[in-house]
Write a protein that holds these residues in place. Structure first.
Motif, short mmCIF file in Angstrom:
data_model
loop_
_atom_site.label_atom_id
_atom_site.label_comp_id
_atom_site.label_asym_id
_atom_site.label_seq_id
_atom_site.Cartn_x
_atom_site.Cartn_y
_atom_site.Cartn_z
N ALA A 1 0.83 -1.21 0.00
CA ALA A 1 0.00 0.00 0.00
C ALA A 1 0.86 1.26 0.00
O ALA A 1 0.57 2.24 -0.72
CB ALA A 1 -0.94 0.00 1.20
N GLU A 2 1.94 1.25 0.78
CA GLU A 2 2.81 2.43 0.88
C GLU A 2 3.60 2.67 -0.40
O GLU A 2 3.94 3.81 -0.72
CB GLU A 2 3.79 2.25 2.05
N SER A 3 3.88 1.62 -1.15
CA SER A 3 4.73 1.75 -2.34
C SER A 3 3.96 1.76 -3.65
O SER A 3 4.55 1.80 -4.73
CB SER A 3 5.76 0.61 -2.35
N GLY A 4 2.63 1.70 -3.58
CA GLY A 4 1.83 1.77 -4.80
C GLY A 4 1.69 0.45 -5.55
O GLY A 4 1.36 0.45 -6.74
N ILE A 5 1.92 -0.65 -4.86
CA ILE A 5 1.74 -1.97 -5.47
C ILE A 5 0.33 -2.48 -5.14
O ILE A 5 -0.11 -2.38 -3.99
CB ILE A 5 2.79 -2.97 -4.96
N THR A 6 -0.37 -3.01 -6.13
CA THR A 6 -1.68 -3.59 -5.91
C THR A 6 -1.53 -5.07 -5.57
O THR A 6 -1.07 -5.86 -6.40
CB THR A 6 -2.58 -3.43 -7.15
N ALA A 7 -1.89 -5.43 -4.33
CA ALA A 7 -1.80 -6.82 -3.88
C ALA A 7 -3.10 -7.54 -4.22
O ALA A 7 -4.14 -7.27 -3.62
CB ALA A 7 -1.54 -6.86 -2.37
N VAL A 8 -3.05 -8.42 -5.20
CA VAL A 8 -4.24 -9.17 -5.62
C VAL A 8 -4.19 -10.52 -4.91
O VAL A 8 -3.59 -11.49 -5.40
CB VAL A 8 -4.27 -9.34 -7.16
#
Length: 209
Positions: free
Chosen positions: A184-191
């Motif tokens: 969330a902090e680094s702009g990655i979408t965790a699917v």
């Protein structure tokens, strides 16, 4: 007098989408083309408006495709559900499955990298509006979890090596809390497992819109 039976909502939505798409494609866009050709002063504004209309038309076409998938007969799907099919895949098959979902949702230039020289990236693509996507796929057993070091490693590959604008980490298992926080902090979408199930069943990923 008896009330008529309500029409199927999904079918009605599909007919409305098709009608609006027809109007946009056959009437509104040609009208903008004519105006752009005959107008010098407002050409830039008209071109921008036409682009917006074409984007709406494309989104409606994608929505119609999703409705068709949801309404299609389910005989070919495993009785145990969508996730059972993915749990039976090997790693390469899961990557191809995710690539198919990207194409379904309007992404272009979808390439499954594979092999030992993928530099930490399994799939590259472009969103419908031209943003660069990189994807890491992990087909893990559901009792395992994606940990923060795996997210950090993917972050370096996605942002530094590939200069991605959209980074997806797609897994058939959960993510640890620390992994989710870093994503969330680094702009990655965790699917995660639940989200990939919804995506496979026809739901859209917000980050791709």
């Amino acid at each position: 007098m008896e009330n008529p039976a309500p029409a199927d909502t999904a079918s009605l939505d599909a007919r409305i989408d098709q009608r609006i798409t027809h109007i946009l494609g056959r009437t509104v866009v040609p009208l903008f083309n004519t105006l752009i050709e005959t107008s010098g002063e407002h050409r830039r504004e008209l071109t921008a408006l036409r682009t917006g209309v074409q984007r709406i038309e494309k989104r409606l076409q994608q929505h119609h495709t999703r409705l068709q998938r949801l309404e299609a007969p389910r005989e070919g799907r495993p009785l145990a559900g969508v996730m059972a099919a993915m749990d039976a895949m090997n790693g390469r098959e899961f990557e191809e499955h995710v690539a198919g979902l990207l194409r379904r949702d309007g992404c272009t230039n979808v390439v499954v990298q594979g092999g030992g020289r993928d530099r930490g990236i399994d799939i590259t693509a472009l969103t419908a509006d031209g943003r660069r996507i990189v994807v890491q796929c992990k087909r893990f057993a559901p009792h395992l979890s994606i940990t923060s070091p795996e997210i950090q490693k993917f972050l370096g590959a996605a942002k530094v090596l590939h200069e991605s604008e959209v980074a997806l980490f797609v897994a058939t298992c959960p993510f640890t809390r620390d992994a989710l926080n870093i994503a969330a902090e680094s702009g990655i979408t965790a699917v995660h497992r639940g989200l990939v199930e919804q995506w496979s069943a026809g739901a859209a990923l917000t980050v791709l819109d």
